[in-house]
Design a protein around this motif. Structure first.
Motif, short mmCIF file in Angstrom:
data_model
loop_
_atom_site.label_atom_id
_atom_site.label_comp_id
_atom_site.label_asym_id
_atom_site.label_seq_id
_atom_site.Cartn_x
_atom_site.Cartn_y
_atom_site.Cartn_z
N ASP A 17 0.89 -1.16 0.00
CA ASP A 17 0.00 0.00 0.00
C ASP A 17 0.93 1.21 0.00
O ASP A 17 1.43 1.63 1.03
CB ASP A 17 -0.88 -0.04 1.25
N ALA A 18 1.21 1.75 -1.19
CA ALA A 18 2.34 2.66 -1.36
C ALA A 18 2.08 4.11 -1.00
O ALA A 18 3.03 4.85 -0.78
CB ALA A 18 2.84 2.58 -2.80
N ASP A 19 0.83 4.54 -0.94
CA ASP A 19 0.58 5.93 -0.57
C ASP A 19 1.09 6.16 0.84
O ASP A 19 0.68 5.50 1.78
CB ASP A 19 -0.92 6.25 -0.66
N ALA A 20 2.00 7.09 0.98
CA ALA A 20 2.58 7.47 2.28
C ALA A 20 3.31 6.33 2.99
O ALA A 20 3.42 6.32 4.21
CB ALA A 20 1.51 8.06 3.19
N CYS A 21 3.80 5.35 2.25
CA CYS A 21 4.54 4.24 2.85
C CYS A 21 5.99 4.65 3.09
O CYS A 21 6.70 4.98 2.13
CB CYS A 21 4.49 3.02 1.93
N PRO A 22 6.46 4.59 4.34
CA PRO A 22 7.83 5.02 4.63
C PRO A 22 8.89 3.95 4.36
O PRO A 22 10.07 4.21 4.55
CB PRO A 22 7.77 5.33 6.13
N VAL A 23 8.49 2.76 3.92
CA VAL A 23 9.46 1.67 3.75
C VAL A 23 9.47 1.12 2.32
O VAL A 23 9.78 -0.05 2.10
CB VAL A 23 9.22 0.53 4.77
N ARG A 24 9.20 1.96 1.34
CA ARG A 24 9.21 1.50 -0.05
C ARG A 24 10.58 0.97 -0.46
O ARG A 24 10.68 -0.09 -1.08
CB ARG A 24 8.75 2.61 -0.99
N GLU A 25 11.63 1.72 -0.14
CA GLU A 25 12.98 1.27 -0.52
C GLU A 25 13.34 -0.05 0.13
O GLU A 25 13.97 -0.91 -0.49
CB GLU A 25 14.01 2.33 -0.13
N GLU A 26 12.94 -0.24 1.38
CA GLU A 26 13.22 -1.49 2.08
C GLU A 26 12.48 -2.65 1.42
O GLU A 26 13.01 -3.76 1.31
CB GLU A 26 12.83 -1.37 3.56
N CYS A 27 11.25 -2.40 0.97
CA CYS A 27 10.48 -3.44 0.29
C CYS A 27 11.19 -3.89 -0.98
O CYS A 27 11.30 -5.09 -1.26
CB CYS A 27 9.08 -2.94 -0.04
N VAL A 28 11.70 -2.93 -1.74
CA VAL A 28 12.43 -3.25 -2.98
C VAL A 28 13.68 -4.05 -2.64
O VAL A 28 13.96 -5.09 -3.26
CB VAL A 28 12.79 -1.97 -3.76
N ARG A 29 14.43 -3.60 -1.65
CA ARG A 29 15.68 -4.27 -1.29
C ARG A 29 15.44 -5.73 -0.92
O ARG A 29 16.13 -6.64 -1.39
CB ARG A 29 16.33 -3.52 -0.13
N VAL A 30 14.44 -5.99 -0.07
CA VAL A 30 14.16 -7.36 0.37
C VAL A 30 13.61 -8.20 -0.79
O VAL A 30 14.02 -9.35 -0.98
CB VAL A 30 13.19 -7.37 1.57
N ARG A 33 16.44 -9.11 -3.16
CA ARG A 33 17.34 -10.09 -2.55
C ARG A 33 16.76 -11.50 -2.64
O ARG A 33 17.49 -12.47 -2.83
CB ARG A 33 17.62 -9.72 -1.09
N HIS A 34 15.44 -11.61 -2.53
CA HIS A 34 14.80 -12.93 -2.55
C HIS A 34 14.24 -13.30 -3.93
O HIS A 34 13.67 -14.39 -4.09
CB HIS A 34 13.67 -12.98 -1.52
N GLY A 35 14.35 -12.42 -4.91
CA GLY A 35 13.81 -12.71 -6.24
C GLY A 35 12.31 -12.77 -6.26
O GLY A 35 11.72 -13.57 -6.99
N VAL A 36 11.67 -11.92 -5.47
CA VAL A 36 10.22 -11.91 -5.33
C VAL A 36 9.67 -10.64 -5.99
O VAL A 36 10.24 -9.55 -5.85
CB VAL A 36 9.84 -11.91 -3.83
N LYS A 37 8.57 -10.78 -6.73
CA LYS A 37 7.93 -9.63 -7.35
C LYS A 37 7.30 -8.75 -6.28
O LYS A 37 6.64 -9.24 -5.37
CB LYS A 37 6.87 -10.08 -8.34
N PRO A 52 12.59 -5.56 -13.47
CA PRO A 52 11.46 -6.41 -13.86
C PRO A 52 10.65 -6.95 -12.67
O PRO A 52 9.47 -7.26 -12.81
CB PRO A 52 12.11 -7.56 -14.62
N LEU A 53 11.26 -7.05 -11.49
CA LEU A 53 10.54 -7.55 -10.32
C LEU A 53 9.78 -6.44 -9.57
O LEU A 53 9.04 -6.73 -8.63
CB LEU A 53 11.51 -8.23 -9.35
N VAL A 54 9.96 -5.19 -9.98
CA VAL A 54 9.34 -4.06 -9.29
C VAL A 54 8.26 -3.47 -10.19
O VAL A 54 8.54 -3.05 -11.31
CB VAL A 54 10.37 -2.99 -8.90
N GLU A 55 7.04 -3.44 -9.67
CA GLU A 55 5.89 -2.99 -10.46
C GLU A 55 5.14 -1.89 -9.70
O GLU A 55 5.01 -1.95 -8.48
CB GLU A 55 4.97 -4.20 -10.68
N VAL A 81 2.05 -5.13 2.83
CA VAL A 81 2.57 -4.09 3.71
C VAL A 81 1.60 -2.92 3.68
O VAL A 81 1.34 -2.35 2.61
CB VAL A 81 3.98 -3.62 3.25
N THR A 82 1.05 -2.59 4.85
CA THR A 82 0.12 -1.47 4.95
C THR A 82 0.05 -0.97 6.39
O THR A 82 0.22 -1.74 7.32
CB THR A 82 -1.29 -1.85 4.47
#
Length: 161
Positions: A17-30, A33-37, A52-55, A81-82
């Motif tokens: 839930d990306a509106d006002a999410c303070p951990v967007r960069e952390e979500c991408v990093r994890v 690392r795990h090869g998860v979309k 390609p894994l980030v939409e 994540v919300t």
């Protein structure tokens, strides 16, 4: 193939839930690392890493349109994540594997009822003019706790198949 077999063949997916999410960069990093979309759903545009894994899904419409879209994506192999308690409740009912707040606190079937009730009481107090505090400011410890909780949730799902 029974339902359990179908569930374990679904890919692990991170929904944010990306509106006002303070951990967007952390979500991408994890996720990377795990090869998860990872899918970021919001009502407005924001910049994200090109991979390609980030939409990113920008959902026009009413205030709940992004929430509705997230719930549509939920599978038993989703981590959501919300900070939105009502969205967390909907995702749990839709059978998300895990729902985490940006501070790393999990929303569970056991805890969501109390969280919804507390939210309702606080809304009633605010509507009545009471001055009630909001959540604590986001801290470095929250970010660390979130990273750990997200990593654990994804590893658990990947181990299941």
């Amino acid at each position: 193939m029974d339902q359990t077999d179908t569930e374990t063949t679904l890919p692990v997916r991170l929904l944010v839930d990306a509106d006002a999410c303070p951990v967007r960069e952390e979500c991408v990093r994890v996720a990377l690392r795990h090869g998860v979309k990872v899918t970021f759903v919001s009502n407005s545009f924001f910049r994200i890493e090109a991979d390609p894994l980030v939409e990113r899904e920008i959902v026009p419409g009413n205030f709940d349109a992004a929430d509705d879209r997230i719930v549509e994506h939920v599978t038993p192999r989703s981590v959501v994540v919300t900070a939105d308690i009502l969205l967390a409740e909907r995702c749990l009912k839709a059978d998300a594997s895990a729902v985490l707040g940006p501070n790393g606190k999990p929303f569970t079937h056991d805890s969501i009822g109390m969280a919804v009730a507390t939210r309702s009481i606080m809304a009633d107090l605010r509507a009545g003019g009471a001055q009630v505090g909001g959540p604590a400011p986001f801290a470095k410890a929250d970010r660390s706790r979130f990273l750990s909780a997200l990593d654990v949730a994804i590893v658990r799902l990947k181990r299941q198949g």
